[in-house]
Design a protein around this motif. Structure first.
Motif, PDB file in Angstrom:
ATOM      1  N   TYR A  12     -13.199   2.625  -6.460  1.00  0.00           N
ATOM      2  CA  TYR A  12     -12.131   2.444  -7.322  1.00  0.00           C
ATOM      3  C   TYR A  12     -10.975   3.278  -6.924  1.00  0.00           C
ATOM      4  O   TYR A  12     -11.518   4.659  -6.424  1.00  0.00           O
ATOM      5  N   GLY A  13      -9.952   2.783  -6.705  1.00  0.00           N
ATOM      6  CA  GLY A  13      -8.671   3.962  -6.380  1.00  0.00           C
ATOM      7  C   GLY A  13      -7.907   4.444  -7.386  1.00  0.00           C
ATOM      8  O   GLY A  13      -6.915   5.022  -7.077  1.00  0.00           O
ATOM      9  N   SER A  14      -8.178   4.228  -8.743  1.00  0.00           N
ATOM     10  CA  SER A  14      -7.651   4.483  -9.767  1.00  0.00           C
ATOM     11  C   SER A  14      -8.531   4.718 -11.083  1.00  0.00           C
ATOM     12  O   SER A  14      -9.771   3.938 -10.898  1.00  0.00           O
ATOM     13  N   ALA A  15      -8.427   5.860 -11.918  1.00  0.00           N
ATOM     14  CA  ALA A  15      -9.210   6.092 -13.000  1.00  0.00           C
ATOM     15  C   ALA A  15      -9.375   4.744 -13.895  1.00  0.00           C
ATOM     16  O   ALA A  15     -10.588   4.726 -14.594  1.00  0.00           O
ATOM     17  N   ASP A  16      -8.449   4.182 -14.018  1.00  0.00           N
ATOM     18  CA  ASP A  16      -8.209   2.879 -14.973  1.00  0.00           C
ATOM     19  C   ASP A  16      -8.730   1.486 -14.224  1.00  0.00           C
ATOM     20  O   ASP A  16      -8.798   0.664 -15.081  1.00  0.00           O
ATOM     21  N   GLY A  17      -9.434   1.562 -12.916  1.00  0.00           N
ATOM     22  CA  GLY A  17     -10.122   0.515 -12.501  1.00  0.00           C
ATOM     23  C   GLY A  17      -9.107  -0.666 -11.905  1.00  0.00           C
ATOM     24  O   GLY A  17      -9.383  -1.766 -11.696  1.00  0.00           O
ATOM     25  N   GLN A  18      -7.769  -0.342 -11.902  1.00  0.00           N
ATOM     26  CA  GLN A  18      -6.807  -1.241 -11.590  1.00  0.00           C
ATOM     27  C   GLN A  18      -6.449  -1.538 -10.096  1.00  0.00           C
ATOM     28  O   GLN A  18      -5.716  -2.144  -9.287  1.00  0.00           O
ATOM     29  N   GLN A  19      -7.140  -0.497  -9.347  1.00  0.00           N
ATOM     30  CA  GLN A  19      -7.105  -0.450  -7.955  1.00  0.00           C
ATOM     31  C   GLN A  19      -8.391  -0.474  -7.075  1.00  0.00           C
ATOM     32  O   GLN A  19      -9.556   0.354  -7.785  1.00  0.00           O
ATOM     33  N   ILE A  20      -8.851  -1.046  -6.312  1.00  0.00           N
ATOM     34  CA  ILE A  20     -10.104  -0.939  -5.427  1.00  0.00           C
ATOM     35  C   ILE A  20      -9.512  -0.987  -3.879  1.00  0.00           C
ATOM     36  O   ILE A  20      -8.995  -1.598  -3.281  1.00  0.00           O
ATOM     37  N   GLN A  21     -10.011   0.255  -3.331  1.00  0.00           N
ATOM     38  CA  GLN A  21      -9.942   0.500  -1.792  1.00  0.00           C
ATOM     39  C   GLN A  21     -11.130   0.043  -1.375  1.00  0.00           C
ATOM     40  O   GLN A  21     -12.143   0.258  -1.677  1.00  0.00           O
ATOM     41  N   LEU A  22     -10.751  -0.689   0.044  1.00  0.00           N
ATOM     42  CA  LEU A  22     -11.721  -1.099   0.788  1.00  0.00           C
ATOM     43  C   LEU A  22     -11.535  -1.162   2.420  1.00  0.00           C
ATOM     44  O   LEU A  22     -10.268  -0.742   2.556  1.00  0.00           O
ATOM     45  N   ILE A  23     -12.383  -1.344   3.092  1.00  0.00           N
ATOM     46  CA  ILE A  23     -12.058  -1.470   4.491  1.00  0.00           C
ATOM     47  C   ILE A  23     -12.211  -3.010   4.729  1.00  0.00           C
ATOM     48  O   ILE A  23     -13.160  -3.457   4.391  1.00  0.00           O
ATOM     49  N   LEU A  33      -9.177  -2.178   8.774  1.00  0.00           N
ATOM     50  CA  LEU A  33      -8.016  -1.690   8.102  1.00  0.00           C
ATOM     51  C   LEU A  33      -8.199  -1.203   6.715  1.00  0.00           C
ATOM     52  O   LEU A  33      -9.107  -1.684   6.098  1.00  0.00           O
ATOM     53  N   PRO A  34      -7.951   0.031   6.309  1.00  0.00           N
ATOM     54  CA  PRO A  34      -7.871   0.403   4.796  1.00  0.00           C
ATOM     55  C   PRO A  34      -7.159  -0.502   4.015  1.00  0.00           C
ATOM     56  O   PRO A  34      -6.210  -0.737   4.532  1.00  0.00           O
ATOM     57  N   PHE A  35      -7.423  -0.733   2.837  1.00  0.00           N
ATOM     58  CA  PHE A  35      -6.791  -1.506   2.124  1.00  0.00           C
ATOM     59  C   PHE A  35      -6.863  -1.124   0.528  1.00  0.00           C
ATOM     60  O   PHE A  35      -7.969  -1.212   0.170  1.00  0.00           O
ATOM     61  N   ASN A  36      -5.739  -1.172  -0.153  1.00  0.00           N
ATOM     62  CA  ASN A  36      -5.563  -0.766  -1.485  1.00  0.00           C
ATOM     63  C   ASN A  36      -5.475  -2.127  -2.192  1.00  0.00           C
ATOM     64  O   ASN A  36      -4.199  -2.841  -2.373  1.00  0.00           O
ATOM     65  N   ALA A  37      -6.445  -2.913  -2.906  1.00  0.00           N
ATOM     66  CA  ALA A  37      -6.341  -4.085  -3.561  1.00  0.00           C
ATOM     67  C   ALA A  37      -6.005  -3.696  -5.108  1.00  0.00           C
ATOM     68  O   ALA A  37      -6.750  -2.834  -5.643  1.00  0.00           O
ATOM     69  N   THR A  38      -5.158  -4.651  -5.670  1.00  0.00           N
ATOM     70  CA  THR A  38      -4.824  -4.652  -6.827  1.00  0.00           C
ATOM     71  C   THR A  38      -4.780  -5.764  -7.783  1.00  0.00           C
ATOM     72  O   THR A  38      -4.592  -6.999  -6.924  1.00  0.00           O
TER      73      THR A  38
END
Length: 67
Positions: A12-23, A33-38
Motif C-alpha cells: 500500500y502506497g497510502s494509509a487510506d489504501g487508495q494507492q498500491i505500489q508494485l514492481i 519498473l516501479p509503478f504506483n497503481a490507483t
C-alpha cells in the motif's frame, strides 16, 4: 494500453489504501519498473493493476509503512 507481463511486491502506497505500489514488467518495456497503481488512474492499465493487486493476484498487499 500497456500489457502487463507480471507484477510483484505489492505494498500500500497510502494509509487510506487508495494507492498500491508494485514492481511491474510490461510486454512493451524490457525492464522491471516501479509503478504506483490507483483506482482513479488516468490510464486503463493503472486501474487494472490496482484492481488486480487489491484482489490478491500478485500476492498479499503489504501494509502501508508507518515510518
Amino acid at each position: 494500453m500497456l500489457t502487463v507481463k507480471y507484477a510483484k511486491n505489492p505494498v500500500y502506497g497510502s494509509a487510506d489504501g487508495q494507492q498500491i505500489q508494485l514492481i511491474v514488467r510490461f510486454e512493451e518495456i524490457d525492464e522491471d519498473l516501479p509503478f504506483n497503481a490507483t483506482s482513479y488512474d488516468c490510464e486503463p492499465h493503472g486501474i487494472d493493476l490496482y484492481n488486480r493487486a487489491k484482489a490478491g493476484e500478485f500476492g498479499e498487499v503489504a501494509p502501508y509503512p508507518t515510518e
